[in-house]
Scaffold this motif. Structure first.
Motif: not given
Ligand code: M6P
Ligand code: ZN
Length: 498
Positions: A478-493
């Protein structure tokens, strides 16, 4: 020497039921217990057939100690099998351990375990209490409030309940149970529901001795025993004094002569034929046989469920394998690990975009040495492995959860790989801790927690938590965690949840 068949010794009790008599097609006169295997002075089992017919099991032991019991096995290591056929509840009672029983009663300690063969709808038994101290017990005895402190366990056919010495317990009404326990007849009656016997008398209580031996906070564990023909041997009790193994036989099973001691063998479902060098023995439903130490390998034929009791001789130092090793690859046979697999399709809605990713992709697995959620203080141990997939650049994660019981904490420890442990409080505030081999995370009971693999290798994290904590997934949905974590190549966003 082959399996030894013994003649049951029936005993009358005020709480007796007649289920066993019906099963055995015999006349019933108020017998509630049947001692099936016993070398206790109270009831000496007698050989039922063959050359030794009419002799007591005790006399056989005297004549050939090592052949019958095994070398190094003493009186203290003997086991007793008996039926408890209860129409009414047994008294709330407690049994002493070996040391106390010896000194106070010249008897042995009593640890026992019950296999439930039959139970009325809604039947329950008592195995433990929530008393924190003996003083609390004394007060409850005085005030007559014992019943509200008893730990009740609902039971049905096939359940198995472990009752180590020192546990307050009572078999409940409407239950037929086979008890496999140590060789003792010492019972300290603690409470008897103020009921009267046939002559209108209250049965004696043993409050002081009960208080001496009761272990506060000790509860009996219930083990459920789903039929499993593949697992073959399931260890359902592993007391210091003895173990009980459950075997579901479909067709044929080879019971090899493992230990250097005697064993008890009971049939609690179906029927079996025991083939051994010296001949064959039929084992009907509810029957038990004594397997002497010198008994050769046995082939069991039939469709049945067997219980095997094996003593752990006190005079022999018992050095065991650990229950398992943490890479979970060399799992020892004494423990069944549960194994949960989460595929993308199981948690697709948690990801922002699953397009083009095979829904069958395995995102993570949890292998777990489960504790018992019904036992206060019991612990689970798990290993979570999150594979290094990307879901359209989003890093894979566990579902994440709050505990149902938010007073309960949990510990995680990084074992391999790299990632993040994401926390969220009830206001939606979200933050992370880095996870790497050796990182330790003490998770407060009031926080939701989720693991995220941000690396290129499987992220492995160990977890220890009381299963009584429970999992609350609804609130995270109902109330998801506040952030999503992405990774493109070696960079974490990291991007705020939309
Ligand atoms: C750890 C423990 C378990 C949990 C598992 C997977 O092993 O915290 O209780 O089930 O991680 O997490 P989730 O249930 O949130 O998918
Ligand atoms: Zn948890």
């Amino acid at each position: 020497m082959g399996p030894i068949r013994l003649t049951p010794i029936y005993d009358k009790t005020i709480w007796a039921g007649n289920r066993l008599a019906k099963i055995r097609n015999r006349e019933w006169n108020g017998e509630g217990t049947s001692w099936e295997i016993s070398v206790h002075p109270y009831a000496q089992s007698v050989i039922a057939d063959g050359e030794q017919k009419g002799k007591t099991l005790a006399s056989l032991i005297e004549a050939d100690h090592d052949g019958i019991l095994g070398a190094g096995v003493t009186d203290e290591d003997l086991l007793r099998c008996a039926f408890l056929d209860a129409k009414d509840s047994l008294s709330v009672q407690v049994h002493p351990g070996e040391r106390y029983a010896r000194e106070a009663e010249n008897d042995h300690g009593k640890t026992e375990a019950w296999y439930i063969l039959d139970a009325d709808e809604g039947a329950e038994l008592v195995a433990g209490s929530d008393f924190a101290s003996k003083e609390e017990i004394r007060t409850a005895v005085k005030n007559g409030t014992i019943e509200q402190h008893l730990y009740r366990i609902p039971v049905k056919e096939g359940d198995f309940v472990q009752v180590p010495s020192g546990t307050l317990h009572a078999l409940g009404a409407g239950i037929l149970a086979l008890e496999i326990g140590t060789n003792s007849n010492t019972t300290y009656r603690f409470y008897d529901y103020n009921r009267k016997d046939r002559d209108g008398n209250l049965r004696p209580l043993h409050i002081e001795k009960s208080l001496d031996v009761v272990v506060c906070g000790q509860t009996g564990a219930k083990v459920s025993t789903p039929v499993d023909h593949r697992a073959k041997v399931k260890r359902i009790a592993d007391f210091p004094e003895y173990s009980v193994d459950l075997i579901d036989v479909a067709g044929e099973y080879s019971l090899s002569a493992w230990p250097a001691s005697f064993r008890t063998l009971s049939c609690v479902k179906g029927e079996a034929e025991l083939l051994e060098e010296s001949g064959s023995t039929a084992l009907a439903y509810t029957e038990s046989v004594f397997l002497p130490a010198s008994c050769g390998d046995i082939t069991v034929k039939g469709d049945c469920r067997l219980l095997v009791g094996t003593p752990k001789p006190r005079a022999v130092m018992d050095i065991r394998e650990p229950r398992f090793v943490t890479d979970f690859s060399k799992v020892s046979s004494s423990v069944t690990l549960s194994h949960g697999i989460k595929r993308l399709k199981d948690i697709a809605s948690y990801y922002r975009n699953t397009e083009g990713v095979d829904p069958e992709t395995v995102l993570y697995e949890v292998q777990c040495d489960d504790g018992n959620p019904d036992v206060p203080g019991s612990l689970s141990y798990g290993l979570t492995t999150i594979y290094p997939n990307r879901i359209n650049d989003e890093c894979p994660f566990t579902k994440g959860h709050w505990h149902m019981d938010e007073s309960v904490e949990e510990v995680y420890e990084g074992e391999a790989g790299t990632g993040l442990l994401m926390y969220m409080n009830h206001d939606g505030m979200t933050w992370c801790e880095k996870v790497f081999p050796g990182s330790v995370h003490h998770i407060a009971g009031t926080l939701a927690h989720r693991l995220i693999n941000t690396g290129d290798e499987p992220l492995k994290v160990r977890a220890v938590w009381p299963p009584s904590a429970g999992h609350n997934y609804d609130e995270v949905t109902a109330h998801p965690f506040g952030f999503r974590v992405y990774r493109k190549g070696t960079e974490i966003k990291v991007i705020p949840h939309e």
